[in-house]
Design a protein around this motif. Structure first.
Motif, PDB file in Angstrom:
ATOM      1  N   ILE A   5      17.401  -6.014  53.552  1.00 15.50           N
ATOM      2  CA  ILE A   5      17.281  -5.472  54.784  1.00 15.50           C
ATOM      3  C   ILE A   5      15.694  -5.409  55.208  1.00 15.50           C
ATOM      4  N   LYS A   6      15.288  -5.650  56.189  1.00 16.50           N
ATOM      5  CA  LYS A   6      13.914  -5.621  56.643  1.00 16.50           C
ATOM      6  C   LYS A   6      14.001  -4.731  57.998  1.00 16.50           C
ATOM      7  N   LEU A   7      13.041  -3.830  58.011  1.00 19.46           N
ATOM      8  CA  LEU A   7      12.811  -3.078  59.172  1.00 19.46           C
ATOM      9  C   LEU A   7      11.436  -3.412  59.489  1.00 19.46           C
ATOM     10  N   LYS A   8      11.031  -3.845  60.959  1.00 22.22           N
ATOM     11  CA  LYS A   8       9.914  -4.322  61.257  1.00 22.22           C
ATOM     12  C   LYS A   8       9.431  -3.470  62.490  1.00 22.22           C
ATOM     13  N   LYS A   9       8.515  -2.835  62.574  1.00 20.93           N
ATOM     14  CA  LYS A   9       7.883  -1.937  63.827  1.00 20.93           C
ATOM     15  C   LYS A   9       9.044  -1.084  64.446  1.00 20.93           C
ATOM     16  N   ILE A  10       9.595  -0.259  63.580  1.00 16.94           N
ATOM     17  CA  ILE A  10      10.864   0.422  64.122  1.00 16.94           C
ATOM     18  C   ILE A  10      10.378   1.669  64.725  1.00 16.94           C
ATOM     19  N   SER A  11      10.722   2.186  65.916  1.00 12.75           N
ATOM     20  CA  SER A  11      10.445   3.223  66.450  1.00 12.75           C
ATOM     21  C   SER A  11      11.664   4.061  67.297  1.00 12.75           C
ATOM     22  N   LYS A  12      11.713   5.133  67.358  1.00 11.96           N
ATOM     23  CA  LYS A  12      13.153   5.745  67.796  1.00 11.96           C
ATOM     24  C   LYS A  12      12.548   6.957  68.622  1.00 11.96           C
ATOM     25  N   ASN A  13      12.869   6.974  69.834  1.00 11.69           N
ATOM     26  CA  ASN A  13      12.292   8.082  70.896  1.00 11.69           C
ATOM     27  C   ASN A  13      13.607   8.742  71.353  1.00 11.69           C
ATOM     28  N   PHE A  14      13.468  10.269  71.556  1.00  6.02           N
ATOM     29  CA  PHE A  14      14.623  10.764  72.367  1.00  6.02           C
ATOM     30  C   PHE A  14      13.926  11.505  73.362  1.00  6.02           C
ATOM     31  N   ASN A  25       6.757   3.269  64.205  1.00  4.42           N
ATOM     32  CA  ASN A  25       6.221   2.137  63.567  1.00  4.42           C
ATOM     33  C   ASN A  25       6.680   2.102  62.229  1.00  4.42           C
ATOM     34  N   ILE A  26       8.004   2.031  61.838  1.00  2.00           N
ATOM     35  CA  ILE A  26       8.419   2.051  60.480  1.00  2.00           C
ATOM     36  C   ILE A  26       8.829   0.497  59.785  1.00  2.00           C
ATOM     37  N   ASN A  27       7.970  -0.005  58.990  1.00  2.00           N
ATOM     38  CA  ASN A  27       8.078  -1.332  58.444  1.00  2.00           C
ATOM     39  C   ASN A  27       8.246  -1.120  56.865  1.00  2.00           C
ATOM     40  N   ILE A  28       9.567  -1.694  56.433  1.00  4.01           N
ATOM     41  CA  ILE A  28       9.969  -1.544  55.061  1.00  4.01           C
ATOM     42  C   ILE A  28      10.871  -2.468  54.755  1.00  4.01           C
ATOM     43  N   GLU A  29      10.951  -2.984  53.291  1.00  2.70           N
ATOM     44  CA  GLU A  29      11.973  -4.218  53.061  1.00  2.70           C
ATOM     45  C   GLU A  29      12.759  -3.447  51.798  1.00  2.70           C
ATOM     46  N   LEU A  30      13.857  -3.602  51.964  1.00  2.80           N
ATOM     47  CA  LEU A  30      14.761  -3.073  51.043  1.00  2.80           C
ATOM     48  C   LEU A  30      15.668  -4.241  50.156  1.00  2.80           C
ATOM     49  N   SER A  31      15.839  -4.080  48.900  1.00  4.82           N
ATOM     50  CA  SER A  31      16.458  -5.359  48.192  1.00  4.82           C
ATOM     51  C   SER A  31      17.625  -4.631  47.426  1.00  4.82           C
ATOM     52  N   LEU A  32      18.774  -5.537  47.230  1.00  8.40           N
ATOM     53  CA  LEU A  32      19.943  -5.483  46.577  1.00  8.40           C
ATOM     54  C   LEU A  32      19.618  -4.851  45.045  1.00  8.40           C
ATOM     55  N   GLY A  33      20.478  -4.396  44.605  1.00  5.21           N
ATOM     56  CA  GLY A  33      20.221  -4.181  43.336  1.00  5.21           C
ATOM     57  C   GLY A  33      19.291  -2.814  42.832  1.00  5.21           C
ATOM     58  N   LEU A  49      16.644   7.587  60.500  1.00  5.78           N
ATOM     59  CA  LEU A  49      16.459   6.299  59.896  1.00  5.78           C
ATOM     60  C   LEU A  49      17.725   5.973  59.269  1.00  5.78           C
ATOM     61  N   LEU A  50      18.610   6.698  58.531  1.00  4.63           N
ATOM     62  CA  LEU A  50      19.802   6.503  58.230  1.00  4.63           C
ATOM     63  C   LEU A  50      20.841   6.115  59.191  1.00  4.63           C
ATOM     64  N   PRO A  59      17.651   1.484  67.865  1.00  2.36           N
ATOM     65  CA  PRO A  59      16.075   2.026  67.819  1.00  2.36           C
ATOM     66  C   PRO A  59      15.438   1.733  69.104  1.00  2.36           C
ATOM     67  N   SER A  60      14.348   2.253  69.600  1.00  2.00           N
ATOM     68  CA  SER A  60      13.822   2.095  70.925  1.00  2.00           C
ATOM     69  C   SER A  60      13.095   0.944  70.835  1.00  2.00           C
ATOM     70  N   SER A  61      12.540   0.503  69.932  1.00  2.00           N
ATOM     71  CA  SER A  61      11.824  -0.652  69.697  1.00  2.00           C
ATOM     72  C   SER A  61      11.713  -1.230  68.322  1.00  2.00           C
ATOM     73  N   GLY A  62      11.537  -2.354  67.919  1.00  2.00           N
ATOM     74  CA  GLY A  62      11.453  -3.048  66.572  1.00  2.00           C
ATOM     75  C   GLY A  62      12.699  -3.755  66.086  1.00  2.00           C
ATOM     76  N   SER A  63      12.875  -4.367  64.981  1.00  2.00           N
ATOM     77  CA  SER A  63      13.895  -5.149  64.665  1.00  2.00           C
ATOM     78  C   SER A  63      14.597  -4.579  63.361  1.00  2.00           C
ATOM     79  N   ILE A  64      15.810  -4.957  63.237  1.00  2.00           N
ATOM     80  CA  ILE A  64      16.399  -4.431  61.874  1.00  2.00           C
ATOM     81  C   ILE A  64      17.004  -5.799  61.341  1.00  2.00           C
TER      82      ILE A  64
END
Length: 225
Positions: A5-14, A25-33, A49-50, A59-64
């Motif tokens: 899983i890769k989260l790139k420039k994730i933002s969420k507005n309410f 602006n969340i950026n993170i990479e998650l690996s199996l195992g 985030l969950l 998300p309001s912007s960014g890629s999952i």
């Protein structure tokens, strides 16, 4: 596979009376195992985030990206299919149906993948037995302890053999002994072809993960591990 899983420039507005930036602006990479914990004060963005990772919210912007495919533009039906086959979700409040027995609650998740009732019940019985629930199959949620209900919820999350397991404060409503038992079961779910992500206020549990993600005010403060 690394970086499942890769989260790139994730933002969420309410937007209520004012615009609230829940994630920034969340950026993170998650690996199996691996097992990941998310920690931070209330309102830091853990649950938001969950919800994005579970495909329940957008998300309001960014890629999952899951397996290098951006799922954000997908239609709801396609996301629902991905969630049913790939993602297991464990809720703090169990989210069990009160009018259904424990085994029926678990088997419903398999029925969502168009499995037969017989096959779904057999698979539910098998996974529940592994979690020490073989004598509780026909009990209703009201007849079970908090720890047992949470183990039923874990069984429901696992029945479709998900590659992603998400848990939001899975021990938040339990006494200390039950919490330790449930968390032990959660850690035992670790497999080479699965990643586990849980949010918690319990630092002891968080420190047992392979990687601890600390959040504050909608941003990632640090990543350890």
């Amino acid at each position: 596979m690394s970086n499942f899983i890769k989260l790139k420039k994730i933002s969420k507005n309410f937007v209520t009376e004012n615009k609230v930036r829940a994630l920034k602006n969340i950026n993170i990479e998650l690996s199996l195992g691996k097992v990941y914990s998310i920690v931070g004060p209330s309102g830091s963005g853990k649950s938001t985030l969950l919800n994005l990772l579970s495909l329940i919210d957008n998300p309001s912007s960014g890629s999952i990206l899951i397996e290098n495919t951006n799922i954000v533009p997908f239609e709801k039906d396609k996301k629902d299919k991905i969630r049913a086959s790939t993602i297991g979700i464990i809720y703090q409040n169990y989210n069990l149906l009160s009018d259904f027995t424990a085994i029926e609650n678990v088997s419903l998740a398999a029925l969502a993948l168009n499995k037969t009732k017989k096959q779904s019940m057999e698979e539910a019985k098998k996974i529940m037995s592994k979690l020490g629930l073989s004598k509780r199959l026909e009990h209703f949620p009201s007849e079970l302890s908090g720890g047992e209900n949470q183990r039923v919820a874990i069984a429901r999350a696992l029945i479709n053999k998900p590659k992603i397991v998400l848990a939001d404060e899975p021990t938040g409503n339990l006494d200390n002994a039950s919490a330790k038992n449930v968390f032990k079961n959660l850690l035992n779910l670790k497999k080479a072809d699965r990643l586990i992500i849980f949010a918690t206020h319990n630092r002891e549990f968080a420190n047992m993960s392979d990687c601890k993600i600390e959040m504050i005010d909608g941003s990632i403060k640090s990543i350890n591990g």
